[in-house]
Design a protein around this motif. Sequence first.
Motif, PDB file in Angstrom:
ATOM      1  N   LEU A  25       0.803  -1.224   0.000  1.00 49.16           N
ATOM      2  CA  LEU A  25       0.000   0.000   0.000  1.00 49.16           C
ATOM      3  C   LEU A  25       0.831   1.266   0.000  1.00 49.16           C
ATOM      4  CD1 LEU A  25      -2.843  -1.080   2.455  1.00 49.16           C
ATOM      5  CD2 LEU A  25      -2.945  -0.935  -0.030  1.00 49.16           C
ATOM      6  N   GLY A  26       1.998   1.223   0.615  1.00 51.14           N
ATOM      7  CA  GLY A  26       2.830   2.411   0.678  1.00 51.14           C
ATOM      8  C   GLY A  26       3.718   2.609  -0.530  1.00 51.14           C
ATOM      9  N   GLU A  27       3.681   1.666  -1.486  1.00 50.94           N
ATOM     10  CA  GLU A  27       4.521   1.739  -2.683  1.00 50.94           C
ATOM     11  C   GLU A  27       3.708   2.276  -3.869  1.00 50.94           C
ATOM     12  OE1 GLU A  27       7.780   1.056  -3.047  1.00 50.94           O
ATOM     13  OE2 GLU A  27       7.949   0.690  -0.890  1.00 50.94           O
ATOM     14  N   PRO A  28       4.395   2.785  -4.897  1.00 50.66           N
ATOM     15  CA  PRO A  28       3.675   3.311  -6.069  1.00 50.66           C
ATOM     16  C   PRO A  28       3.059   2.194  -6.905  1.00 50.66           C
ATOM     17  CG  PRO A  28       6.044   3.381  -6.438  1.00 50.66           C
ATOM     18  CD  PRO A  28       5.846   2.988  -5.005  1.00 50.66           C
ATOM     19  N   ILE A  29       2.170   2.588  -7.793  1.00 48.97           N
ATOM     20  CA  ILE A  29       1.508   1.643  -8.689  1.00 48.97           C
ATOM     21  C   ILE A  29       2.537   0.835  -9.468  1.00 48.97           C
ATOM     22  CG2 ILE A  29       0.035   1.453 -10.730  1.00 48.97           C
ATOM     23  CD1 ILE A  29      -1.422   3.988  -9.751  1.00 48.97           C
ATOM     24  N   VAL A  30       3.560   1.513  -9.984  1.00 44.96           N
ATOM     25  CA  VAL A  30       4.540   0.851 -10.833  1.00 44.96           C
ATOM     26  C   VAL A  30       5.201  -0.320 -10.111  1.00 44.96           C
ATOM     27  CG1 VAL A  30       6.312   2.552 -10.192  1.00 44.96           C
ATOM     28  CG2 VAL A  30       6.611   1.169 -12.249  1.00 44.96           C
ATOM     29  N   ARG A  31       5.544  -0.157  -8.839  1.00 45.39           N
ATOM     30  CA  ARG A  31       6.214  -1.221  -8.103  1.00 45.39           C
ATOM     31  C   ARG A  31       5.261  -2.381  -7.847  1.00 45.39           C
ATOM     32  NH1 ARG A  31      10.410   0.289  -6.069  1.00 45.39           N
ATOM     33  NH2 ARG A  31      10.534   0.992  -8.227  1.00 45.39           N
ATOM     34  N   ASN A  32       3.996  -2.079  -7.573  1.00 41.83           N
ATOM     35  CA  ASN A  32       3.011  -3.130  -7.344  1.00 41.83           C
ATOM     36  C   ASN A  32       2.736  -3.933  -8.614  1.00 41.83           C
ATOM     37  OD1 ASN A  32       1.423  -3.160  -4.545  1.00 41.83           O
ATOM     38  ND2 ASN A  32       2.122  -1.077  -4.920  1.00 41.83           N
ATOM     39  N   VAL A  33       2.739  -3.258  -9.749  1.00 44.73           N
ATOM     40  CA  VAL A  33       2.462  -3.952 -11.008  1.00 44.73           C
ATOM     41  C   VAL A  33       3.632  -4.840 -11.416  1.00 44.73           C
ATOM     42  CG1 VAL A  33       2.047  -3.631 -13.479  1.00 44.73           C
ATOM     43  CG2 VAL A  33       0.822  -2.225 -11.814  1.00 44.73           C
TER      44      VAL A  33
ATOM     45  N   ASP B 220      15.866  -2.013 -14.286  1.00 47.40           N
ATOM     46  CA  ASP B 220      15.712  -1.021 -15.350  1.00 47.40           C
ATOM     47  C   ASP B 220      14.419  -0.252 -15.078  1.00 47.40           C
ATOM     48  OD1 ASP B 220      15.325   0.425 -17.652  1.00 47.40           O
ATOM     49  OD2 ASP B 220      15.959  -1.186 -19.003  1.00 47.40           O
ATOM     50  N   ARG B 221      14.547   0.845 -14.361  1.00 39.46           N
ATOM     51  CA  ARG B 221      13.355   1.575 -13.911  1.00 39.46           C
ATOM     52  C   ARG B 221      12.573   2.188 -15.086  1.00 39.46           C
ATOM     53  NH1 ARG B 221      13.093   1.492  -8.613  1.00 39.46           N
ATOM     54  NH2 ARG B 221      14.985   1.246  -7.372  1.00 39.46           N
ATOM     55  N   ARG B 222      13.255   2.551 -16.124  1.00 41.80           N
ATOM     56  CA  ARG B 222      12.554   3.111 -17.283  1.00 41.80           C
ATOM     57  C   ARG B 222      11.669   2.050 -17.920  1.00 41.80           C
ATOM     58  NH1 ARG B 222      16.128   6.323 -21.511  1.00 41.80           N
ATOM     59  NH2 ARG B 222      16.339   7.591 -19.619  1.00 41.80           N
ATOM     60  N   ARG B 223      12.207   0.844 -18.051  1.00 37.29           N
ATOM     61  CA  ARG B 223      11.418  -0.242 -18.622  1.00 37.29           C
ATOM     62  C   ARG B 223      10.279  -0.629 -17.691  1.00 37.29           C
ATOM     63  NH1 ARG B 223      13.592  -6.347 -20.170  1.00 37.29           N
ATOM     64  NH2 ARG B 223      11.661  -7.037 -21.198  1.00 37.29           N
ATOM     65  N   GLU B 224      10.578  -0.653 -16.389  1.00 36.20           N
ATOM     66  CA  GLU B 224       9.551  -0.986 -15.398  1.00 36.20           C
ATOM     67  C   GLU B 224       8.378  -0.022 -15.504  1.00 36.20           C
ATOM     68  OE1 GLU B 224       9.309  -1.664 -10.540  1.00 36.20           O
ATOM     69  OE2 GLU B 224      10.572  -0.068 -11.366  1.00 36.20           O
ATOM     70  N   LYS B 225       8.675   1.268 -15.590  1.00 29.00           N
ATOM     71  CA  LYS B 225       7.621   2.273 -15.659  1.00 29.00           C
ATOM     72  C   LYS B 225       6.826   2.157 -16.953  1.00 29.00           C
ATOM     73  CE  LYS B 225       6.808   7.251 -15.175  1.00 29.00           C
ATOM     74  NZ  LYS B 225       7.451   8.572 -14.929  1.00 29.00           N
ATOM     75  N   ALA B 226       7.528   1.937 -18.071  1.00 30.80           N
ATOM     76  CA  ALA B 226       6.853   1.862 -19.367  1.00 30.80           C
ATOM     77  C   ALA B 226       5.907   0.666 -19.427  1.00 30.80           C
ATOM     78  CB  ALA B 226       7.889   1.780 -20.483  1.00 30.80           C
ATOM     79  N   THR B 227       6.365  -0.487 -18.932  1.00 34.44           N
ATOM     80  CA  THR B 227       5.506  -1.676 -18.981  1.00 34.44           C
ATOM     81  C   THR B 227       4.325  -1.542 -18.019  1.00 34.44           C
ATOM     82  OG1 THR B 227       6.999  -2.750 -17.394  1.00 34.44           O
ATOM     83  CG2 THR B 227       7.312  -3.255 -19.720  1.00 34.44           C
ATOM     84  N   ALA B 228       4.552  -0.914 -16.860  1.00 31.92           N
ATOM     85  CA  ALA B 228       3.450  -0.694 -15.916  1.00 31.92           C
ATOM     86  C   ALA B 228       2.419   0.252 -16.503  1.00 31.92           C
ATOM     87  CB  ALA B 228       3.990  -0.151 -14.592  1.00 31.92           C
ATOM     88  N   GLN B 229       2.879   1.288 -17.185  1.00 33.82           N
ATOM     89  CA  GLN B 229       1.948   2.232 -17.819  1.00 33.82           C
ATOM     90  C   GLN B 229       1.121   1.540 -18.895  1.00 33.82           C
ATOM     91  OE1 GLN B 229       4.706   5.358 -18.986  1.00 33.82           O
ATOM     92  NE2 GLN B 229       3.932   6.711 -17.385  1.00 33.82           N
ATOM     93  N   GLU B 230       1.761   0.638 -19.647  1.00 33.98           N
ATOM     94  CA  GLU B 230       1.033  -0.091 -20.687  1.00 33.98           C
ATOM     95  C   GLU B 230      -0.044  -0.987 -20.082  1.00 33.98           C
ATOM     96  OE1 GLU B 230       1.892  -3.267 -24.349  1.00 33.98           O
ATOM     97  OE2 GLU B 230       3.553  -2.406 -23.191  1.00 33.98           O
ATOM     98  N   ALA B 231       0.313  -1.709 -19.008  1.00 32.63           N
ATOM     99  CA  ALA B 231      -0.639  -2.638 -18.389  1.00 32.63           C
ATOM    100  C   ALA B 231      -1.787  -1.894 -17.718  1.00 32.63           C
ATOM    101  CB  ALA B 231       0.080  -3.520 -17.376  1.00 32.63           C
TER     102      ALA B 231
ATOM    103  N   GLY C   4      -4.017   7.835 -13.978  1.00 31.41           N
ATOM    104  CA  GLY C   4      -3.070   7.104 -14.802  1.00 31.41           C
ATOM    105  C   GLY C   4      -1.617   7.266 -14.420  1.00 31.41           C
ATOM    106  N   ASP C   5      -1.328   8.024 -13.390  1.00 32.57           N
ATOM    107  CA  ASP C   5       0.046   8.260 -12.946  1.00 32.57           C
ATOM    108  C   ASP C   5       0.553   7.054 -12.171  1.00 32.57           C
ATOM    109  OD1 ASP C   5       2.435   9.178 -11.992  1.00 32.57           O
ATOM    110  OD2 ASP C   5       1.579  10.689 -10.647  1.00 32.57           O
ATOM    111  N   VAL C   6       1.475   6.278 -12.755  1.00 31.10           N
ATOM    112  CA  VAL C   6       1.927   5.043 -12.113  1.00 31.10           C
ATOM    113  C   VAL C   6       2.882   5.306 -10.954  1.00 31.10           C
ATOM    114  CG1 VAL C   6       1.591   3.609 -14.151  1.00 31.10           C
ATOM    115  CG2 VAL C   6       3.810   4.720 -13.777  1.00 31.10           C
ATOM    116  N   THR C   7       3.252   6.564 -10.737  1.00 28.56           N
ATOM    117  CA  THR C   7       4.099   6.873  -9.576  1.00 28.56           C
ATOM    118  C   THR C   7       3.248   7.159  -8.335  1.00 28.56           C
ATOM    119  OG1 THR C   7       4.178   9.257 -10.050  1.00 28.56           O
ATOM    120  CG2 THR C   7       5.848   7.871 -11.088  1.00 28.56           C
TER     121      THR C   7
END
Length: 504
Positions: free
Chosen positions: A349-357, A374-385, A394-397
């Motif tokens: 719960l205390g982590e951002p969406i991107v880390r949970n995804v 690879d945080r850039r890849r992590e963020k991009a794939t989380a945003q896609e999902a 829609g902000d995955v952070t």
Amino acid sequence: MDDDVLLRMRGIVKEFPGVRALDGVDLDVTAGRVHCLLGQNGAGKSTLIKVLAGAHAPDTGTLSWQGEEVRFSSPSSAIHRGIATIYQELDLVPGLSVADNLYLGHENASAGFVRRAAQGEAAQEVLKKLGHPEIPVSREVGRLSAAQQQIVSLARALARDARLIVMDEPSAVLAHDEVANLFRVIRDLVAEGVAVVYISHRLEEIRQIGDEVTVLKDGRTLASGLPAAGTPTQQLVSLMTGRPVEYLFPSRPRRTGSAKALLDVENLSLEGKFESVSLSVAPGEIVGIAGLVGAGRSEVLETIYGARRRTSGAVTMGGRALPAGSVRAAVRAGMGLAPEERKSQALLLGEPIVRNVSLASLPRMTKVVPGWLDRRREKATAQEATGELEVRPGDVTRTVRTLSGGNQQKVVLARWLLGDTRLLLLDEPTRGVDVGARSEIYAVIRRLADQGMGVLLVSSEVPEVLGLADRVLVMREGRVVHTAPAGELDEHRVLDLVMEGIVG
């Protein structure tokens, strides 16, 4: 002012940074009646009851209690006036006993010492009144089941001689017979003149227990004083969502032929929980399990997933046998689980969406150097999902704790879109989710199935199982007692099977 109106709220406004949570809400609550509060997640229900409970101070607006304008400076001041709130996220102290939780803040004391024997006896009387004398008053609350903790929370409200009790999703963790007992208690309370504000996403409960309904949308009172039993479901849902009702399930495609099973479960048993359960799920098929809480439904899913070590039986995924008690093997085989309690079992719960995804797919997110993410890849794939599932915002952070229940559930589902998931196990996929978000989640589940994913789902809501599933298994007391295509069953038939043991 009417003598029977205990509470009157007028023009209540509450703002947080960047958000106007309440935008002029009006609410009247009458003694001896059950006032139901409806609205989608984000409509302002939680903020409103926190204002009522003294946890938030309104920015503008007035609150009158028994004809006198008041301003609660803290939760204790609201309690002192006779207002008790039972939150969806229970605020019990796990390390204290049941009796200590019931009388926390107003202990039975003499000369500075708590009279524990007298306090224990009083606690036992309250629990007896609730129909649960079996709950030990000396046991630590943290050792009780979720349903028992809900009962203790209600008992605490009764122990304070509240004139008004606010209940936020009180039935979410209760079995069918426990809900019936809760309703009995509520009816006894209102017969004594106590007012109840009841919040639930389950419209059938509103009809059973409610007298009148107020609908909130976008922080405003959209309708008030509607008769709970006489207002059509279509009207209520339309008011909440702002669109014509389609408390409808996605159309179920016609299945032709018999595809080779993706999941095969044969004679699966877990000692003390369930025995000899056999089932299969084909690619693109949704199989539902119906039954009462305690029938073994959740345990079946957890055992298939490897979170529990089976006593006997076999689990085969894509033709390959899975070892007992190995979640890693299940995930590698293409299995994903969205558990019953998403906040405690699935989300950080205390982590951002991107880390949970990305949680279940971290090996795929590493750079050339092993162990470097690879945080850039992590963020991009989380945003896609999350974009595919329309997670809002829609902000995955953004921290997961700040999302509504429906969007938190979508985050759990998005996690399994990143991997090679072929089978999704869903346990109570819409618990605590509003009607609008439910239809979105239903559409997501059906879309995943249409894309070839197998789905095995458990739900306490029979209409949900019948509306989503292609095939239904009915469980009672740890056994599958009936299996049939969903189109051959109705709600009454399923309830007969789970409650009375009538097998056709």
